[in-house]
Design an enzyme around this catalytic site. Structure first.
Site, PDB file in Angstrom:
ATOM      1  N   GLU A  77      55.468  21.615 -36.769  1.00  0.00           N
ATOM      2  CA  GLU A  77      56.284  21.416 -37.979  1.00  0.00           C
ATOM      3  C   GLU A  77      56.643  19.930 -38.152  1.00  0.00           C
ATOM      4  O   GLU A  77      57.586  19.601 -38.873  1.00  0.00           O
ATOM      5  CB  GLU A  77      57.466  22.378 -38.063  1.00  0.00           C
ATOM      6  CG  GLU A  77      58.461  22.348 -36.930  1.00  0.00           C
ATOM      7  CD  GLU A  77      59.366  21.140 -36.992  1.00  0.00           C
ATOM      8  OE1 GLU A  77      59.103  20.190 -36.213  1.00  0.00           O
ATOM      9  OE2 GLU A  77      60.329  21.133 -37.769  1.00  0.00           O
ATOM     10  N   TRP A  78      55.833  19.077 -37.513  1.00  0.00           N
ATOM     11  CA  TRP A  78      55.828  17.626 -37.763  1.00  0.00           C
ATOM     12  C   TRP A  78      57.139  16.933 -37.370  1.00  0.00           C
ATOM     13  O   TRP A  78      57.422  15.820 -37.828  1.00  0.00           O
ATOM     14  CB  TRP A  78      55.487  17.336 -39.243  1.00  0.00           C
ATOM     15  CG  TRP A  78      54.386  18.198 -39.763  1.00  0.00           C
ATOM     16  CD1 TRP A  78      53.139  18.343 -39.190  1.00  0.00           C
ATOM     17  CD2 TRP A  78      54.407  19.073 -40.912  1.00  0.00           C
ATOM     18  NE1 TRP A  78      52.399  19.251 -39.916  1.00  0.00           N
ATOM     19  CE2 TRP A  78      53.139  19.700 -40.980  1.00  0.00           C
ATOM     20  CE3 TRP A  78      55.352  19.360 -41.884  1.00  0.00           C
ATOM     21  CZ2 TRP A  78      52.808  20.629 -41.983  1.00  0.00           C
ATOM     22  CZ3 TRP A  78      55.019  20.271 -42.889  1.00  0.00           C
ATOM     23  CH2 TRP A  78      53.776  20.890 -42.930  1.00  0.00           C
ATOM     24  N   GLY A  79      57.945  17.614 -36.572  1.00  0.00           N
ATOM     25  CA  GLY A  79      59.203  16.999 -36.143  1.00  0.00           C
ATOM     26  C   GLY A  79      60.300  17.077 -37.187  1.00  0.00           C
ATOM     27  O   GLY A  79      61.390  16.546 -36.984  1.00  0.00           O
TER      28      GLY A  79
ATOM     29  N   ASP B 161      51.429  26.176 -37.915  1.00  0.00           N
ATOM     30  CA  ASP B 161      51.718  25.081 -38.851  1.00  0.00           C
ATOM     31  C   ASP B 161      52.922  25.413 -39.744  1.00  0.00           C
ATOM     32  O   ASP B 161      53.529  26.490 -39.610  1.00  0.00           O
ATOM     33  CB  ASP B 161      50.450  24.822 -39.678  1.00  0.00           C
ATOM     34  CG  ASP B 161      50.263  23.368 -40.051  1.00  0.00           C
ATOM     35  OD1 ASP B 161      51.233  22.602 -40.002  1.00  0.00           O
ATOM     36  OD2 ASP B 161      49.125  22.999 -40.407  1.00  0.00           O
TER      37      ASP B 161
ATOM     38  N   ASP C 152      50.774  13.854 -39.637  1.00  0.00           N
ATOM     39  CA  ASP C 152      49.391  13.836 -39.123  1.00  0.00           C
ATOM     40  C   ASP C 152      48.938  12.434 -38.725  1.00  0.00           C
ATOM     41  O   ASP C 152      49.232  11.448 -39.388  1.00  0.00           O
ATOM     42  CB  ASP C 152      48.435  14.381 -40.187  1.00  0.00           C
ATOM     43  CG  ASP C 152      48.585  15.889 -40.331  1.00  0.00           C
ATOM     44  OD1 ASP C 152      49.451  16.471 -39.649  1.00  0.00           O
ATOM     45  OD2 ASP C 152      47.829  16.473 -41.124  1.00  0.00           O
TER      46      ASP C 152
HETATM   47  C1  GLA Z   1      48.561  20.158 -41.165  1.00  0.00           C
HETATM   48  C2  GLA Z   1      48.577  19.880 -39.672  1.00  0.00           C
HETATM   49  C3  GLA Z   1      47.216  19.361 -39.247  1.00  0.00           C
HETATM   50  C4  GLA Z   1      46.140  20.387 -39.595  1.00  0.00           C
HETATM   51  C5  GLA Z   1      46.189  20.704 -41.081  1.00  0.00           C
HETATM   52  C6  GLA Z   1      45.288  21.880 -41.438  1.00  0.00           C
HETATM   53  O1  GLA Z   1      48.413  18.980 -41.895  1.00  0.00           O
HETATM   54  O2  GLA Z   1      49.571  18.958 -39.349  1.00  0.00           O
HETATM   55  O3  GLA Z   1      47.196  19.093 -37.866  1.00  0.00           O
HETATM   56  O4  GLA Z   1      46.346  21.549 -38.837  1.00  0.00           O
HETATM   57  O5  GLA Z   1      47.504  21.053 -41.502  1.00  0.00           O
HETATM   58  O6  GLA Z   1      45.312  22.182 -42.800  1.00  0.00           O
END
Ligand code: GLA
Length: 413
Positions: free
Chosen positions: A207-209, A174, A229
């Site tokens: 890392e969400w892009g 993450d 998310d």
């Molecule tokens: C981030 C990630 C999620 C999850 C949470 C856990 O938000 O994007 O998928 O792993 O952390 O805290």
């Protein structure tokens, strides 16, 4: 003049001495700049780890259990997956997301939270393996995970070694508490650490892009999150997360970057978590399959309804996701709230999705020409949710699609 020259020489001498004393890589670079220095991710000698030739399948604790995860839940999940058909259908990895961690020990090694995992991670991993499944875990490239547990920053090699000792097969990594860290460098470092551990460990980058990993990560990670998310809602942004349809819109344009060993990850499935209708969950699952996305279930698989089970275990749809050509499908036609998607398959056929995003039923047509096929070409059509062969057709295929629903077919040459 002479004095100035003397001071200059002195200054250079003191500088060189300082560099010599610090002996840092930075100092070396200043003294001896290497014109071939490239970011670690672009090292021409870097080889992909060879894992995930098909989009990974499994289960992850986060969407349903969040931080309330413990060894009982993980064991019950592994038991269920081994006996309810999921394992046979291809779901392989059992992944504990955030909040399994205890403190680092006196030598800096990460330990598990012994209240939630009294038997320890090693025993849990053995248990998951004894069921014929693989075992995954979660960490973070920063000082802390998103749930505030110890991150791996500064402990990369030590953590990778610990995971290998525990028998870990999959790491989700993450991006919380990373400050000004460079993502490319941070993920390449952990990829190298995993490789050095000597155990094949699938690397899931989260890392969400933010820094466009699809442009640089194909030899670093096996999958990379392309979005923030997901949440168990149909569409829109809800605080820090997005509904299913909005996630699809962000992930779809990235189709050229996915392929065997490196996949776009639009986040884990919400199927069965209760926020959507079964029609919407069928659309969600179908879209993930069309996008060759990792199929990581995120519900309570030990206590699911027969309807949820039928969605997650639809082998015709799973086969589209797992098609060995490894091409990500995408939207080929859109008018208002009606869409047609196409995914080329290894047998020369196509998976075709009619998606009605509207609140009323609608008839949608997939034209062969739009799919890149000659109009005269006869194709066998199989409905992948009705599990019915519909016969041979040329030119086009039409169907009435329920609100927020899909019709998904496979065209065989
Ligand atoms: C981030 C990630 C999620 C999850 C949470 C856990 O938000 O994007 O998928 O792993 O952390 O805290």
């Amino acid at each position: 003049m002479v004095l100035q020259r003397f001071l200059r020489v002195r200054a250079a001498w003191i500088f060189a001495l300082l560099l010599h004393l610090t002996g840092s890589a930075y100092a070396q670079e200043v003294l001896d700049p290497d014109p071939n220095t490239l970011p670690a991710s672009q090292d021409p000698n870097r080889q992909a780890n060879g894992l995930a030739q098909l989009p990974p399948m499994g289960w992850n604790s986060w969407n349903k259990f969040g931080c309330k995860v413990d060894e009982r839940t993980i064991r019950a999940t592994a038991d269920a997956m081994a006996s309810n058909g999921m394992k046979d259908a291809g779901y392989e990895y059992v992944v504990i997301d955030d909040c399994w961690h205890g403190k680092r020990d006196a030598n800096g090694f990460i330990t598990e939270d012994r209240t939630r995992f009294p038997s320890g991670i090693r025993a849990l991993s053995d248990y998951v393996h004894s069921k014929g499944l693989k075992f995954g875990i979660y960490s973070d490239a920063g000082s802390k995970t998103c749930g505030g547990r110890p991150g791996s920053q500064g402990h990369e090699y030590q953590d990778a070694a610990q995971y290998a000792r525990w028998g870990v097969d999959y790491l989700k990594y993450d991006w919380c508490s990373t400050g000004t860290r460079n993502a490319e460098e941070a993920y390449a470092l952990m990829a190298d650490a995993l490789r050095a551990s000597g155990r094949p460990i699938l690397f899931s980058m989260c890392e969400w892009g933010n820094s466009k990993p699809w442009l640089w990560a194909s030899k670093i990670g096996n999958m990379w999150r392309t979005t923030g998310d997901i949440t168990d809602k149909w569409e829109g942004k809800h605080r820090h997360s997005w509904g299913v349809a909005s996630i699809v819109d962000m992930n779809e344009p990235l189709w050229p970057y996915a392929g065997p060993g490196h996949w776009n990850d639009p986040d884990m499935l919400e199927v069965g978590n209760g926020g959507l209708t079964d029609t919407e969950y069928r659309a969600h699952f179908s879209l993930w399959a069309m996008m060759a996305a990792p199929l990581i279930a995120g519900n309570d698989v030990a206590n699911m309804t027969p309807q949820t089970r039928d969605i997650l275990l639809n082998r015709d749809v799973i086969a589209v996701d797992q098609d060995r050509l490894g091409r990500q499908g995408h939207r080929v036609w859109r008018e208002g709230k009606q869409e047609v998607w196409s995914k080329p398959l290894a047998d020369g056929g196509r998976a075709v999705l009619l998606w009605n995003r509207d609140d009323t039923p609608s008839t949608i047509t997939a034209d062969w020409v739009t799919l890149g096929l000659p109009a005269s070409l006869g194709m066998q059509v199989r409905d992948l949710w009705a599990h019915k062969d519909l016969g041979r057709t040329s030119a086009r295929f039409s169907s009435t699609v329920p609100p927020h629903g899909v019709v998904m077919v496979r065209l065989h040459p």
